[in-house]
Design a protein around this motif. Structure first.
Motif, PDB file in Angstrom:
ATOM      1  N   ALA A 114      -7.716  12.621   4.115  1.00 25.99           N
ATOM      2  CA  ALA A 114      -8.954  12.228   3.950  1.00 25.99           C
ATOM      3  C   ALA A 114      -9.348  12.266   2.467  1.00 25.99           C
ATOM      4  O   ALA A 114     -10.225  11.443   2.066  1.00 25.99           O
ATOM      5  N   SER A 115      -8.800  12.994   1.615  1.00 25.59           N
ATOM      6  CA  SER A 115      -9.208  13.033   0.057  1.00 25.59           C
ATOM      7  C   SER A 115      -8.262  12.047  -0.766  1.00 25.59           C
ATOM      8  O   SER A 115      -8.359  12.283  -2.077  1.00 25.59           O
ATOM      9  N   GLY A 116      -7.282  11.330  -0.102  1.00 29.02           N
ATOM     10  CA  GLY A 116      -6.512  10.303  -0.858  1.00 29.02           C
ATOM     11  C   GLY A 116      -5.250  10.907  -1.376  1.00 29.02           C
ATOM     12  O   GLY A 116      -4.623  10.168  -2.062  1.00 29.02           O
ATOM     13  N   GLU A 117      -4.941  12.174  -0.695  1.00 31.73           N
ATOM     14  CA  GLU A 117      -3.575  12.811  -1.298  1.00 31.73           C
ATOM     15  C   GLU A 117      -2.596  12.413  -0.485  1.00 31.73           C
ATOM     16  O   GLU A 117      -2.564  11.684   0.606  1.00 31.73           O
ATOM     17  N   ALA A 118      -1.383  12.108  -0.903  1.00 33.36           N
ATOM     18  CA  ALA A 118      -0.108  12.212  -0.110  1.00 33.36           C
ATOM     19  C   ALA A 118       0.361  13.283   0.478  1.00 33.36           C
ATOM     20  O   ALA A 118      -0.191  14.436   0.109  1.00 33.36           O
ATOM     21  N   VAL A 119       0.848  13.249   1.825  1.00 36.93           N
ATOM     22  CA  VAL A 119       1.313  14.419   2.401  1.00 36.93           C
ATOM     23  C   VAL A 119       2.524  14.386   2.800  1.00 36.93           C
ATOM     24  O   VAL A 119       3.031  13.498   3.378  1.00 36.93           O
ATOM     25  N   VAL A 120       3.512  15.331   2.601  1.00 35.30           N
ATOM     26  CA  VAL A 120       4.843  15.238   3.050  1.00 35.30           C
ATOM     27  C   VAL A 120       4.818  16.655   4.174  1.00 35.30           C
ATOM     28  O   VAL A 120       4.590  17.805   3.902  1.00 35.30           O
ATOM     29  N   ILE A 121       5.401  16.347   5.206  1.00 31.74           N
ATOM     30  CA  ILE A 121       5.761  17.160   6.246  1.00 31.74           C
ATOM     31  C   ILE A 121       6.981  17.486   6.435  1.00 31.74           C
ATOM     32  O   ILE A 121       7.806  16.440   7.010  1.00 31.74           O
ATOM     33  N   VAL A 122       7.776  18.537   6.333  1.00 25.86           N
ATOM     34  CA  VAL A 122       9.223  18.655   6.596  1.00 25.86           C
ATOM     35  C   VAL A 122       9.322  19.860   7.684  1.00 25.86           C
ATOM     36  O   VAL A 122       9.176  21.057   7.692  1.00 25.86           O
ATOM     37  N   ALA A 123       9.607  19.377   8.893  1.00 27.23           N
ATOM     38  CA  ALA A 123       9.368  19.968  10.259  1.00 27.23           C
ATOM     39  C   ALA A 123      10.531  19.798  11.191  1.00 27.23           C
ATOM     40  O   ALA A 123      11.303  18.593  11.019  1.00 27.23           O
ATOM     41  N   SER A 124      10.596  20.636  11.954  1.00 32.30           N
ATOM     42  CA  SER A 124      11.863  20.290  13.183  1.00 32.30           C
ATOM     43  C   SER A 124      10.974  19.113  13.920  1.00 32.30           C
ATOM     44  O   SER A 124      10.062  18.811  13.974  1.00 32.30           O
ATOM     45  N   GLU A 125      12.098  18.365  14.608  1.00 35.47           N
ATOM     46  CA  GLU A 125      11.713  17.465  15.449  1.00 35.47           C
ATOM     47  C   GLU A 125      10.685  17.716  16.528  1.00 35.47           C
ATOM     48  O   GLU A 125       9.435  17.026  16.670  1.00 35.47           O
ATOM     49  N   ARG A 126      10.847  18.914  17.029  1.00 33.94           N
ATOM     50  CA  ARG A 126       9.681  19.290  18.089  1.00 33.94           C
ATOM     51  C   ARG A 126       8.460  19.613  17.396  1.00 33.94           C
ATOM     52  O   ARG A 126       7.317  19.141  17.858  1.00 33.94           O
ATOM     53  N   HIS A 127       8.377  19.973  16.408  1.00 35.92           N
ATOM     54  CA  HIS A 127       7.115  20.292  15.501  1.00 35.92           C
ATOM     55  C   HIS A 127       6.588  19.228  15.104  1.00 35.92           C
ATOM     56  O   HIS A 127       5.252  19.095  14.909  1.00 35.92           O
ATOM     57  N   GLY A 128       7.501  18.275  14.545  1.00 36.49           N
ATOM     58  CA  GLY A 128       6.998  16.952  14.116  1.00 36.49           C
ATOM     59  C   GLY A 128       6.098  16.390  14.885  1.00 36.49           C
ATOM     60  O   GLY A 128       5.080  15.828  14.753  1.00 36.49           O
ATOM     61  N   LYS A 129       6.709  15.918  16.292  1.00 34.86           N
ATOM     62  CA  LYS A 129       5.934  15.587  17.477  1.00 34.86           C
ATOM     63  C   LYS A 129       4.613  16.258  17.869  1.00 34.86           C
ATOM     64  O   LYS A 129       3.563  15.628  17.839  1.00 34.86           O
ATOM     65  N   CYS A 130       4.763  17.626  17.791  1.00 28.58           N
ATOM     66  CA  CYS A 130       3.367  18.264  18.028  1.00 28.58           C
ATOM     67  C   CYS A 130       2.277  18.125  16.785  1.00 28.58           C
ATOM     68  O   CYS A 130       0.973  17.982  17.229  1.00 28.58           O
ATOM     69  N   ILE A 131       2.808  18.038  15.633  1.00 30.22           N
ATOM     70  CA  ILE A 131       1.799  17.733  14.390  1.00 30.22           C
ATOM     71  C   ILE A 131       1.028  16.430  14.409  1.00 30.22           C
ATOM     72  O   ILE A 131       0.061  16.022  14.324  1.00 30.22           O
ATOM     73  N   LEU A 132       1.943  15.391  15.027  1.00 31.33           N
ATOM     74  CA  LEU A 132       1.571  14.098  14.792  1.00 31.33           C
ATOM     75  C   LEU A 132       0.488  13.847  16.148  1.00 31.33           C
ATOM     76  O   LEU A 132      -0.392  13.277  15.802  1.00 31.33           O
ATOM     77  N   LYS A 133       0.817  14.797  17.216  1.00 32.67           N
ATOM     78  CA  LYS A 133      -0.198  14.700  18.360  1.00 32.67           C
ATOM     79  C   LYS A 133      -1.652  15.332  17.817  1.00 32.67           C
ATOM     80  O   LYS A 133      -2.418  14.681  18.297  1.00 32.67           O
ATOM     81  N   ALA A 134      -1.180  16.564  17.104  1.00 32.83           N
ATOM     82  CA  ALA A 134      -2.578  17.096  16.748  1.00 32.83           C
ATOM     83  C   ALA A 134      -3.306  16.367  15.631  1.00 32.83           C
ATOM     84  O   ALA A 134      -4.714  16.536  15.603  1.00 32.83           O
ATOM     85  N   LEU A 135      -2.706  15.478  14.906  1.00 28.93           N
ATOM     86  CA  LEU A 135      -3.290  14.373  14.017  1.00 28.93           C
ATOM     87  C   LEU A 135      -3.943  13.379  14.933  1.00 28.93           C
ATOM     88  O   LEU A 135      -5.100  13.094  14.537  1.00 28.93           O
ATOM     89  N   ALA A 136      -3.272  12.954  15.820  1.00 34.09           N
ATOM     90  CA  ALA A 136      -3.927  11.893  16.814  1.00 34.09           C
ATOM     91  C   ALA A 136      -5.304  12.447  17.352  1.00 34.09           C
ATOM     92  O   ALA A 136      -6.256  11.692  17.382  1.00 34.09           O
ATOM     93  N   ASP A 137      -5.209  13.874  17.834  1.00 35.03           N
ATOM     94  CA  ASP A 137      -6.327  14.319  18.411  1.00 35.03           C
ATOM     95  C   ASP A 137      -7.682  14.561  17.313  1.00 35.03           C
ATOM     96  O   ASP A 137      -8.551  14.609  17.703  1.00 35.03           O
ATOM     97  N   LEU A 138      -7.123  14.607  16.067  1.00 32.98           N
ATOM     98  CA  LEU A 138      -8.237  14.768  15.257  1.00 32.98           C
ATOM     99  C   LEU A 138      -8.679  13.225  14.598  1.00 32.98           C
ATOM    100  O   LEU A 138      -9.534  12.868  13.700  1.00 32.98           O
ATOM    101  N   GLY A 139      -8.075  12.149  15.206  1.00 36.16           N
ATOM    102  CA  GLY A 139      -8.622  10.746  14.939  1.00 36.16           C
ATOM    103  C   GLY A 139      -7.619  10.110  13.857  1.00 36.16           C
ATOM    104  O   GLY A 139      -8.063   9.266  13.274  1.00 36.16           O
TER     105      GLY A 139
END
Length: 246
Positions: free
Chosen positions: A31-56
């Protein structure tokens, strides 16, 4: 550390709670115009993307624009491991190239979530995990970016205290408390009040321990103190604490 930038850590029992915290960290950066790098396990990556979708957050659009990068922690870890563990040159080559690429795309500020060190910690490779955390501190100082680490360490399980937790307190600039930490403290205080006649958190707040331990959440500090002072009681206290928190 002299850097004004930060290297955070949180401890979690639940993958869903971890994902929610990282989604908050990620969405604030996007939201602040920053780039974000997520280095996560496959399971956590999917969980994080779902949580991001829940935030819109439209993570697909952010990935397509290059503002959000999702790296597989297992695969990335394999590329930086040398014969004796995590290799400093390989680590800096991988992340340095990525940071240069992101900045060339026009993103001045970058924030990173990583769980390669937690992966090594879970495998009992505490030395390798701490070495990686040291490399992460170098990234913080070299490039001026915040790094967030998430460790899956259930405070109610005795095996969560097998590693040198005080070193995690020492090597990070900030330990970010969670509601789980407060729940753990309350449950351990209830258990020790019943078994020992006192709330151990009050004793711990006045005691000294290894460097870095004082920065840990007080519930975890209480268990580390008990492991030193009355190790045979720790299992019983944790079991009673689990029942109290249920």
């Amino acid at each position: 550390m002299s850097s004004p930038f930060r290297h955070f850590v949180q401890f979690h029992k639940s993958s869903e709670r971890l994902a929610a915290e990282i989604a908050g960290f990620t969405s604030a950066g996007l939201a602040s115009g920053e780039a974000v790098v997520i280095v996560a396990s496959e399971r956590h990556g999917k969980c994080i993307l779902k949580a991001l979708a829940d935030l819109g957050v439209d993570s697909g659009r952010c990935q397509a624009s290059g503002q959000l990068k999702l790296w597989n922690a297992e695969a990335t870890l394999a590329t930086i491991m040398g014969p004796t563990g995590p290799d400093r040159e390989r680590f800096h080559a991988a992340f340095g190239d990525m940071i240069v690429e992101i900045k060339a795309a026009g993103y001045e500020h970058i924030r990173v979530y990583g769980e390669m060190a937690p992966m090594l910690w879970q495998r009992g490779n505490f030395t390798g995990a701490l070495r990686l955390e040291g490399y992460a501190n170098e990234l913080v100082n070299l490039y001026g970016l915040p790094i967030f680490c998430g460790y899956m360490l259930d405070g109610f399980r005795e095996d969560s205290y097998a590693g040198p937790l005080s070193d995690l307190g020492r090597i990070h600039t900030d330990i970010v408390p969670t509601s789980e930490d407060e729940r753990l403290r309350e449950a351990i205080d209830a258990a020790t009040r019943k078994l020992l006649g006192t709330q151990v958190s009050k004793i711990v707040s006045l005691s000294e321990g290894p460097v870095g331990e004082a920065r840990l959440p007080v519930g975890r500090r209480a268990i580390l103190w008990l492991k030193r002072v009355m190790p045979l009681k720790v299992g019983e206290i944790l079991e009673l604490a689990r029942r109290h928190a249920a």
